[in-house]
Design a protein around this motif. Structure first.
Motif, PDB file in Angstrom:
ATOM      1  N   GLN A 181       0.830  -1.209   0.000  1.00  0.00           N
ATOM      2  CA  GLN A 181       0.000   0.000   0.000  1.00  0.00           C
ATOM      3  C   GLN A 181       0.862   1.256   0.000  1.00  0.00           C
ATOM      4  O   GLN A 181       0.555   2.222  -0.698  1.00  0.00           O
ATOM      5  CB  GLN A 181      -0.946   0.003   1.204  1.00  0.00           C
ATOM      6  CG  GLN A 181      -1.964   1.128   1.204  1.00  0.00           C
ATOM      7  CD  GLN A 181      -2.944   1.055   0.047  1.00  0.00           C
ATOM      8  OE1 GLN A 181      -3.318  -0.025  -0.384  1.00  0.00           O
ATOM      9  NE2 GLN A 181      -3.337   2.201  -0.482  1.00  0.00           N
ATOM     10  N   THR A 204     -11.366  -3.270  -9.427  1.00  0.00           N
ATOM     11  CA  THR A 204      -9.941  -3.342  -9.146  1.00  0.00           C
ATOM     12  C   THR A 204      -9.712  -3.202  -7.646  1.00  0.00           C
ATOM     13  O   THR A 204     -10.664  -3.058  -6.875  1.00  0.00           O
ATOM     14  CB  THR A 204      -9.176  -2.263  -9.931  1.00  0.00           C
ATOM     15  OG1 THR A 204      -7.766  -2.537  -9.867  1.00  0.00           O
ATOM     16  CG2 THR A 204      -9.435  -0.860  -9.374  1.00  0.00           C
ATOM     17  N   TYR A 205      -8.449  -3.239  -7.254  1.00  0.00           N
ATOM     18  CA  TYR A 205      -8.084  -3.157  -5.842  1.00  0.00           C
ATOM     19  C   TYR A 205      -8.582  -1.841  -5.244  1.00  0.00           C
ATOM     20  O   TYR A 205      -8.283  -0.757  -5.759  1.00  0.00           O
ATOM     21  CB  TYR A 205      -6.566  -3.279  -5.704  1.00  0.00           C
ATOM     22  CG  TYR A 205      -6.018  -2.998  -4.334  1.00  0.00           C
ATOM     23  CD1 TYR A 205      -6.570  -3.579  -3.196  1.00  0.00           C
ATOM     24  CD2 TYR A 205      -4.925  -2.147  -4.166  1.00  0.00           C
ATOM     25  CE1 TYR A 205      -6.059  -3.325  -1.938  1.00  0.00           C
ATOM     26  CE2 TYR A 205      -4.398  -1.893  -2.913  1.00  0.00           C
ATOM     27  CZ  TYR A 205      -4.969  -2.475  -1.801  1.00  0.00           C
ATOM     28  OH  TYR A 205      -4.465  -2.216  -0.561  1.00  0.00           O
ATOM     29  N   GLN A 253      -3.414  -5.563 -12.631  1.00  0.00           N
ATOM     30  CA  GLN A 253      -3.047  -6.678 -11.745  1.00  0.00           C
ATOM     31  C   GLN A 253      -3.047  -7.964 -12.584  1.00  0.00           C
ATOM     32  O   GLN A 253      -4.008  -8.718 -12.567  1.00  0.00           O
ATOM     33  CB  GLN A 253      -4.044  -6.814 -10.601  1.00  0.00           C
ATOM     34  CG  GLN A 253      -4.173  -5.594  -9.704  1.00  0.00           C
ATOM     35  CD  GLN A 253      -5.263  -5.809  -8.674  1.00  0.00           C
ATOM     36  OE1 GLN A 253      -5.066  -6.455  -7.649  1.00  0.00           O
ATOM     37  NE2 GLN A 253      -6.442  -5.277  -8.951  1.00  0.00           N
ATOM     38  N   HIS A 257      -5.711 -11.205  -9.689  1.00  0.00           N
ATOM     39  CA  HIS A 257      -6.471  -9.959  -9.632  1.00  0.00           C
ATOM     40  C   HIS A 257      -7.284  -9.875  -8.348  1.00  0.00           C
ATOM     41  O   HIS A 257      -7.915 -10.840  -7.920  1.00  0.00           O
ATOM     42  CB  HIS A 257      -7.402  -9.897 -10.853  1.00  0.00           C
ATOM     43  CG  HIS A 257      -8.165  -8.631 -10.993  1.00  0.00           C
ATOM     44  ND1 HIS A 257      -9.382  -8.422 -10.378  1.00  0.00           N
ATOM     45  CD2 HIS A 257      -7.891  -7.494 -11.678  1.00  0.00           C
ATOM     46  CE1 HIS A 257      -9.831  -7.220 -10.696  1.00  0.00           C
ATOM     47  NE2 HIS A 257      -8.946  -6.638 -11.480  1.00  0.00           N
ATOM     48  N   ASN A 258      -7.252  -8.722  -7.713  1.00  0.00           N
ATOM     49  CA  ASN A 258      -8.069  -8.423  -6.540  1.00  0.00           C
ATOM     50  C   ASN A 258      -9.136  -7.417  -6.963  1.00  0.00           C
ATOM     51  O   ASN A 258      -8.787  -6.329  -7.419  1.00  0.00           O
ATOM     52  CB  ASN A 258      -7.182  -7.832  -5.438  1.00  0.00           C
ATOM     53  CG  ASN A 258      -7.948  -7.484  -4.165  1.00  0.00           C
ATOM     54  OD1 ASN A 258      -9.113  -7.816  -4.025  1.00  0.00           O
ATOM     55  ND2 ASN A 258      -7.282  -6.801  -3.256  1.00  0.00           N
ATOM     56  N   PRO A 259     -10.429  -7.757  -6.910  1.00  0.00           N
ATOM     57  CA  PRO A 259     -11.038  -8.789  -6.073  1.00  0.00           C
ATOM     58  C   PRO A 259     -11.440 -10.081  -6.782  1.00  0.00           C
ATOM     59  O   PRO A 259     -11.930 -10.995  -6.126  1.00  0.00           O
ATOM     60  CB  PRO A 259     -12.306  -8.083  -5.581  1.00  0.00           C
ATOM     61  CG  PRO A 259     -12.732  -7.271  -6.769  1.00  0.00           C
ATOM     62  CD  PRO A 259     -11.446  -6.777  -7.389  1.00  0.00           C
ATOM     63  N   TYR A 289      -0.636  -9.933  -5.073  1.00  0.00           N
ATOM     64  CA  TYR A 289      -1.226 -11.244  -4.828  1.00  0.00           C
ATOM     65  C   TYR A 289      -0.596 -12.350  -5.665  1.00  0.00           C
ATOM     66  O   TYR A 289      -1.079 -13.486  -5.650  1.00  0.00           O
ATOM     67  CB  TYR A 289      -2.737 -11.189  -5.091  1.00  0.00           C
ATOM     68  CG  TYR A 289      -3.519 -10.582  -3.959  1.00  0.00           C
ATOM     69  CD1 TYR A 289      -4.100 -11.359  -2.973  1.00  0.00           C
ATOM     70  CD2 TYR A 289      -3.672  -9.193  -3.871  1.00  0.00           C
ATOM     71  CE1 TYR A 289      -4.806 -10.799  -1.930  1.00  0.00           C
ATOM     72  CE2 TYR A 289      -4.363  -8.621  -2.821  1.00  0.00           C
ATOM     73  CZ  TYR A 289      -4.938  -9.426  -1.858  1.00  0.00           C
ATOM     74  OH  TYR A 289      -5.628  -8.860  -0.819  1.00  0.00           O
ATOM     75  N   PHE A 436     -14.989  -1.670  -4.928  1.00  0.00           N
ATOM     76  CA  PHE A 436     -13.901  -2.044  -5.822  1.00  0.00           C
ATOM     77  C   PHE A 436     -14.057  -1.442  -7.217  1.00  0.00           C
ATOM     78  O   PHE A 436     -13.317  -1.806  -8.125  1.00  0.00           O
ATOM     79  CB  PHE A 436     -13.822  -3.565  -5.943  1.00  0.00           C
ATOM     80  CG  PHE A 436     -13.610  -4.272  -4.637  1.00  0.00           C
ATOM     81  CD1 PHE A 436     -12.335  -4.513  -4.156  1.00  0.00           C
ATOM     82  CD2 PHE A 436     -14.691  -4.688  -3.874  1.00  0.00           C
ATOM     83  CE1 PHE A 436     -12.144  -5.159  -2.943  1.00  0.00           C
ATOM     84  CE2 PHE A 436     -14.510  -5.339  -2.657  1.00  0.00           C
ATOM     85  CZ  PHE A 436     -13.230  -5.569  -2.195  1.00  0.00           C
TER      86      PHE A 436
END
Length: 475
Positions: A181, A204-205, A253, A257-259, A289, A436
């Motif tokens: 972060q 996205t994050y 990402q 990928h998050n989420p 991740y 997100f």
């Protein structure tokens, strides 16, 4: 005048719904007043309509009407026909302090917490700490301990980490940070100016959205790489966009990928690389991740390996694989960018703790074993979660993830924002899909962590099912 969307306001309104239905109007009014006093919602902000906020919060419209009426009686709210209800300045009210997407990290007041996908720590962390001795500090103690770029030994190991993944890297291209972060925050501060256009996937994050919004970036969303059909062709969409505007950077990402938990195929990576290189677009590749892959024994070749070094920044972290309490990440970029970001970092943080960096050196030596242990753990917990959801929530939909620690679940017919609010009032914390999204989309999705070892999901699922049903029937 600024208008605040009901989805964002609902994320900022935390800890207000602990009383009975008769107390809800007063509690909601108190929570809105607190937001204004903290500066999270600035003076002059137009609040959502009573109906829209009631839908987002999962309460009756009369509850919001009564709360607005209480604030209006205090002189905190000014309602005008045709222009909505506007907050009035009262005391020292500053600029909005938060986008609200990370609100759950500061307000875990529920009895069952599903607001984070963070994992329990691996035993390897304790083993590595036990193995450290005073002798490990001998060389570091010969200096003052202020290492804004990071411990030289760790920078070399992280450079080797990237070289082993197919991305030539020197230690001078590594900046050690306090987690991914902080890495993301430094990049937004150093490479983005207020008003710059930044392309992001949607969803996205949420931490990226928070950092970019706080910097004043103009966000342009593209479909995620796992979206089905033509709408999922992100590279083609980016090529069309780049023909009209030139984004300052593109945030992706690719690995996990998050989420959504999805991962880019080799073919998709090549397509992204082609478009990014042809248009000369700066790319931020967030691989936070990547080490939580469910399929691979090692991290995939970074997208940056197919792009010029001067046009990429790659983010990594040890916190996801080993332990969230190990606040240690890094940025891999050109030496010019690394120097710029290190100078910014000095203004807020002169160095990551040296002992933590020495611990990281030892942990990286056991990386293959840590990957294997975590992968086996995640596979087991994912299988159990999918069996549970198939049995108890057969109408919910999700795609089997390539990695990560959470499922991106669609709740057909339900409002995710209202579901999350109703669940909170029943003692369950969950993050809804709009948190997100750059455009507050995905109103029917929840991020559902599957890797919790304490049985929170099984205990919380009946609450979530009831909340989703109530949110759908109230629409």
């Amino acid at each position: 005048m600024d208008r605040i969307p009901p989805t964002r306001l609902s994320r900022l309104l935390t800890g207000w719904a602990g009383g009975g239905s008769d107390a809800l109007p007063r509690l909601l009014a108190d929570a809105l007043r607190e937001l204004a006093e903290r500066g999270d919602v600035g003076p002059g902000t137009v609040l959502p309509s009573q109906r829209a906020l009631a839908t987002a919060l999962g309460v009756s419209r009369s509850t919001v009407t009564a709360a607005y009426g209480l604030l209006e009686a205090e002189g905190r709210l000014e309602s005008r026909h045709g222009s909505g209800s506007r907050l009035r300045a009262s005391g020292a009210v500053g600029e909005p302090a938060s986008e609200g997407r990370l609100a759950s990290f500061g307000s875990r007041d529920g009895t069952l917490d599903l607001s984070s996908g963070a994992l329990d720590g691996l035993p390897a962390v304790a083993d590595a700490l036990d193995a450290l001795s005073g002798r490990d500090l001998t060389a570091a103690l010969a200096d003052d301990g202020y290492l804004p770029y990071g411990l030289p030994q760790l920078r070399e190991q992280l450079a080797e980490y990237h070289r082993a993944a197919g991305l030539p890297t020197s230690p001078e291209q590594i900046l050690v940070t306090a987690g991914s972060q902080q890495a993301l925050w430094l990049i937004t501060q150093g490479l983005v100016e207020p008003g710059d256009t930044v392309v992001v996937e949607d969803p996205t994050y949420r931490g990226a959205l928070e950092a970019l919004r706080a910097r004043g970036a103009r966000l342009v969303p593209l479909p995620p790489h796992g979206a089905p059909g033509p709408q999922g062709d992100g590279p083609a969409a980016l090529a069309r966009l780049a023909g009209h505007i030139r984004p300052r950077l593109v945030y992706l990402q690719p690995s996990v990928h998050n989420p959504t938990g999805l991962g880019m195929s080799a073919r998709t990576r090549r397509a992204w690389a082609t478009v990014l290189a042809e248009h000369g677009l700066y790319t931020v590749e967030d691989n936070a991740y990547a080490e939580l892959s469910l399929r691979d024994d090692s991290a995939p070749v970074p997208l940056a390996a197919q792009l010029p070094t001067a046009a990429t920044a790659t983010i990594g972290t040890l916190s996801k694989l080993f332990w969230g309490g190990l606040r240690l990440g890094w940025i891999r970029a050109s030496t010019t960018v690394i120097h710029r970001l290190a100078e910014i970092r000095k203004s807020v943080d002169l160095s990551c703790p040296v002992v933590e960096q020495l611990l990281a050196v030892r942990l990286l030596q056991g990386l293959p074993e840590a990957r294997a242990r975590r992968r086996a753990q995640l596979r087991e917990r994912l299988a159990a979660t999918e069996r549970l959801l198939t049995a108890e929530a057969p109408h919910w939909r999700w795609e089997h993830p390539a990695g990560g620690s959470a499922l991106w679940v669609e709740l057909p017919g339900a409002d995710a924002e209202a579901t999350a609010q109703l669940a909170r009032r029943a003692g369950v914390l969950i993050v809804p899909g709009p948190a997100f999204s750059a455009v507050d989309g995905f109103r029917h999705h929840l991020r559902l962590p599957f890797a919790d070892q304490h049985g929170n999901l099984a205990a919380a699922l009946p609450v979530l099912l009831r909340s989703a049903e109530r949110s759908g029937s109230a629409r």
